[in-house]
Scaffold this active site. Structure first.
Site, PDB file in Angstrom:
ATOM      1  N   LEU A  54      34.831 141.264  -6.163  1.00 15.68           N
ATOM      2  CA  LEU A  54      35.052 140.964  -7.576  1.00 15.68           C
ATOM      3  C   LEU A  54      33.743 141.000  -8.353  1.00 15.68           C
ATOM      4  CD1 LEU A  54      36.997 139.995  -9.839  1.00 15.68           C
ATOM      5  CD2 LEU A  54      36.438 137.651  -9.165  1.00 15.68           C
ATOM      6  N   LYS A  79      42.424 140.469 -21.282  1.00 14.89           N
ATOM      7  CA  LYS A  79      42.811 141.844 -21.622  1.00 14.89           C
ATOM      8  C   LYS A  79      43.081 141.931 -23.117  1.00 14.89           C
ATOM      9  CE  LYS A  79      44.452 143.321 -17.100  1.00 14.89           C
ATOM     10  NZ  LYS A  79      43.589 144.491 -16.965  1.00 14.89           N
ATOM     11  N   ASP A 110      50.713 135.767  -6.620  1.00 16.11           N
ATOM     12  CA  ASP A 110      49.644 136.687  -7.015  1.00 16.11           C
ATOM     13  C   ASP A 110      49.724 137.058  -8.487  1.00 16.11           C
ATOM     14  OD1 ASP A 110      47.450 138.427  -6.770  1.00 16.11           O
ATOM     15  OD2 ASP A 110      48.751 140.126  -6.335  1.00 16.11           O
ATOM     16  N   HIS A 133      49.568 135.397 -14.198  1.00 15.30           N
ATOM     17  CA  HIS A 133      49.443 136.398 -15.260  1.00 15.30           C
ATOM     18  C   HIS A 133      50.678 136.452 -16.157  1.00 15.30           C
ATOM     19  CE1 HIS A 133      46.041 137.456 -12.953  1.00 15.30           C
ATOM     20  NE2 HIS A 133      46.574 138.376 -12.180  1.00 15.30           N
TER      21      HIS A 133
END
Length: 804
Positions: free
Chosen positions: A49, A220, A274, A279
């Site tokens: 990462l 984002k 995940d 998200h």
């Protein structure tokens, strides 16, 4: 002779004063110009990462903030040896890129400056942290600076958090007057309990305002634009953003890659942990939350998010479909060295149906979907509006992008897919959106490109003027203390409260196998009705049972048998709940036809929740207007308390059906501002209400459950209260908290025309076997005392209880 002016006689002193004032002014200007030194410590600096995103994000921070008042030093740390770590970091720093509009020579110069400010050191023991702290203090002192603060970025596995946090707190906190910011990467636990444990652990070292929990999707550009878009277009959206106009909302993240190389992580978290729990749930909140007056207020935004979390309807097994790509099992065996006999139940694909129980969104389906090894890589949020127009002319005469019979939608296109990048799309038949012109531009036409069934020309389409990486945006927000882009502890735990029951219900679910990529065809398509989600097509192959094979779910539908000399109905949970709901509706229709009303007494707890939802969403012929709803038992808590059985009934049934308020009869556990006080005679009051309204005190149907200790209603083993006598309602004591309860007695239960006992879950298997063998022993097992005097007793058990 005139006296000499005073200032000429003391010219030297004047000059000294002038110099002192100038120095003070210069010092003030320098203090304004240089606000302090910031140390950024990247833990796990040599990891994947960090190499892919975080060093580039830190470089971007330096480019934005250099010369604006702060000095910086970037400390890359890891467990890697000093020499090896320095080599890795040197390669990473060399590969950094500048914004497109930066001249090559200037970029080389900036990279060289950043490299001079970056270093690698091994950080492992508390002594290493203390040495780092002393080095920072010495550098600040040597350069005549004041320390502004320290940022610790945890790019390490969560199991290492506690030890690192302890070392920072004891040995590496900045001194008085300087701030500390600790950045944490997901996953934050794998269920509610582990998330709570992690939060408690970290909370013992850091204050909540010092912690920044990262969900990179919030960085984002399109996701970060959802709230500003809603704010800037309030006038157009105020009348549209609700259940009256929105048909459904889709929140999607599809990936073409599989989980190879990450199976260790996936075996613990799966696709729900995940992607969906974090998200997609965060995006759901941005779409569904009430819009604060000031969307720039972090506190207001986070508060409204939390309100939206509490309005989410609980998820059940029927709320989701799960799948697993066929190669996954082999990858797990290889990477985790599992035997050939190993079978993984980890989902790599999930579709989940979410409902929000508030006035704005009641009845609107929110579809969350993500998966590995799918046919395309794309992420988007699609708000599809109801088609409320009829066009008299045929479709061929519709004017493109103008006809109101065309689909109307708003799409937040997160990235990849046909467009290849982020964009905001609004159907031209809705309104022309307002977006900040400095950062968003209209997308140029692309002939032949179609999105969601329509050509691109049907949309007002906007994309960022300059695309930015999510981590660069979030690192900037950390530096500027913008907390609204991060996950608070309250929101984190609320999310896990929402998702954990579904994860528990899926723990033994066999996911549908799919080949991966374009070969998936329609295998993963799903459809929904009410609160239930199911695959649209049967699986490619059916298992054929051998003579010694264990039965599979598909081998049974509804099984009829007998249990304790009474009828037994057994099925898998969805079929069982559907059958019970149908039987209750049939009893209600018959009672109303004969007597004009239906008296239904319902138990609380978790087992009936799916039943309440089924009745609310799938039984439109139910005679609610003529139904009286009573409680079998109640905890001695206020009716608005989350542990109240009435509150569960309200949340999952009452707010969705039209029962006259005077036909709803909660137990009076809260009287005169006291809970279940004997002198308040709440039990007697409820008994009198039953005697007045229910003929012969005989309910038409009583729904019971069975505890793992054999209790039913709130009648518990080793207690004679409520097992016999003339009392209709009694106060009892539970072995678990809250201990004080109010309950219908066994005699009034046995007066009912029909008693249904719902028993679900593998944990009830043992008590079900035991009760099947015992006689009439209600003092030991209160459920054994349930036997209607002249009515019918029917047992409803799922296969986990009946077959084990």
């Amino acid at each position: 002779m005139l006296a000499e002016p005073h200032f000429t006689r003391h010219a030297g002193a004047w000059n000294m004063l002038t110099a002192a004032v100038c120095m003070a002014l210069l010092g003030c200007l320098q203090a304004q110009e240089l606000q302090g030194h910031v140390s950024v410590i990247l833990l796990g600096a040599t990891g994947d990462l960090a190499r892919k995103y975080l060093w580039q994000g830190l470089f971007q921070l330096y480019l934005e903030e250099a010369g604006k008042g702060h000095s910086f030093r970037f400390h890359g740390t890891a467990l890697t040896s000093t020499k090896q770590g320095q080599e890795v970091i040197a390669k990473v720093l060399e590969s950094l890129s500048c914004p497109r509009d930066t001249a090559p020579g200037r970029c080389t110069e900036l990279k060289a400056q950043f490299q001079q400010l970056s270093e690698y050191r091994r950080l492992k023991t508390p002594e290493d942290y203390l040495a780092l702290s002393k080095d920072i203090e010495a550098r600040v002192q040597h350069e005549g600076l004041q320390e502004a603060g320290r940022i610790f970025y945890f790019s390490v596995p969560p199991f290492a958090y506690a030890e690192i946090a302890r070392s920072i707190n004891s040995s590496c906190r900045p001194g008085p007057g300087a701030w500390l910011r600790v950045v944490l990467e997901k996953p934050f636990g794998h269920d509610h309990r582990s998330a709570q444990q992690l939060a408690t652990e970290l909370g013992s070292f850091f204050q909540e305002e010092e912690m920044y929990r990262v969900d990179h999707y919030l960085g984002k550009q399109v996701v970060a634009q959802i709230l500003p878009f809603r704010d800037q277009n309030r006038k157009a959206l105020d009348g549209l953003w609700n259940r009256h106009h929105v048909e459904r909302v889709e929140i999607i993240m599809k990936e073409t890659v599989d989980a190879e190389g990450r199976t260790s992580f996936y075996e613990e978290y799966g696709v729900i942990g995940d992607v969906l729990q974090n998200h997609l749930t965060e995006i759901l909140m941005l779409v569904a939350m009430e819009l604060p007056v000031n969307v720039s207020s972090s506190e207001a935004v986070l508060g409204h998010k939390l309100q939206a979390f509490w309005a989410l309807r609980g998820l059940q097994r029927g709320s989701a479909v799960v799948g697993q790509y066929q190669a996954y099992r082999g990858q797990v065996r290889r990477e985790l060295q599992k035997p050939d006999s190993f079978h993984s139940l980890t989902p790599t694909f999930a579709g989940v149906l979410v409902h929000i129980d508030n006035l704005r969104w009641e009845g609107v389906p929110f579809i969350l979907m993500s998966g590995k090894a799918l046919d395309e890589r794309v992420g988007y949020v699609r708000i599809l509006f109801k088609d409320q127009a009829y066009c008299a002319q045929s479709e061929k005469r519709w004017v493109p992008a103008q006809s109101h019979c065309l689909p109307q939608q708003i799409i937040f296109y997160i990235g990849h897919g046909e467009l290849g990048g982020p964009a905001v799309l609004v159907s031209r038949t809705l309104f022309r959106p307002s977006l900040p012109s400095a950062s968003w531009k209209e997308v140029e036409g692309q002939p032949g490109l179609r999105l969601f069934g329509r050509p691109l020309s049907d949309y007002y389409a906007y994309s960022p003027v300059r695309e930015q990486d999510a981590y660069s945006i979030l690192i900037s927000h950390i530096f500027h203390r913008r907390k609204d882009s991060f996950i608070t502890m309250e929101n984190l735990l609320a999310s896990w409260v929402f998702w954990t029951p579904l994860l528990d219900s899926l723990a033994h679910e066999v996911p549908r196998l799919y080949p991966g990529g374009a070969e998936n065809g329609h295998l993963l398509d799903f459809e929904f009705s009410g609160s239930h989600l199911s695959f649209a097509q049967p699986p490619l192959e059916q298992l054929v049972l051998g003579p010694d094979s264990a039965p599979m779910p598909s081998d049974f539908q509804v099984l009829r048998a007998r249990y304790r000399d009474s009828p037994l109905i057994s099925a898998w949970p969805e079929e069982l709940i559907a059958r019970l709901a149908g039987d209750i509706e049939a009893a209600a229709v018959q009672a109303v036809r004969r007597f004009g009303k239906f008296h239904l007494a319902l138990s609380g707890g978790s087992s009936p929740v799916a039943l309440f939802q089924q009745l609310a969403m799938g039984h439109y012929s139910f005679p609610w207007a003529h139904t009286h709803l009573w409680l079998v038992d109640e905890r001695c808590v206020p009716l608005w308390d989350p542990e109240s059985n009435f509150q569960g009934l309200q949340a999952h049934l009452l707010q969705h059906v039209r029962v006259p308020y005077y036909n709803v009869h909660p137990m009076p556990v809260h009287r005169r501002q006291r809970l279940c006080a004997e002198e308040d005679q709440g039990a007697q009051a409820y008994a009198e209400e039953i005697s007045t309204l229910v003929t012969n005190s005989s309910f038409d149907l009583v729904l019971l459950g069975m505890g793992t200790d054999g209790h039913t209603a709130s009648l518990f083993p080793q207690s004679p209260v409520g097992l016999n006598g003339k009392q209709l309602v009694v106060l009892t004591t539970s072995p678990s908290s809250p201990h004080r309860r109010m309950s219908l007695s066994l005699p009034v239960i046995n007066r009912a025309h029909k008693v249904a006992v719902l028993v679900m879950g593998r944990m009830k298997r043992e008590i079900a076997m035991l009760v099947s063998r015992v006689g009439h022993e209600p003092r030991k097992w209160p459920i054994s005392g349930v036997l209607p005097d002249s009515g019918q007793l029917v047992w409803y058990m799922d296969y986990d209880v009946f077959l084990g």
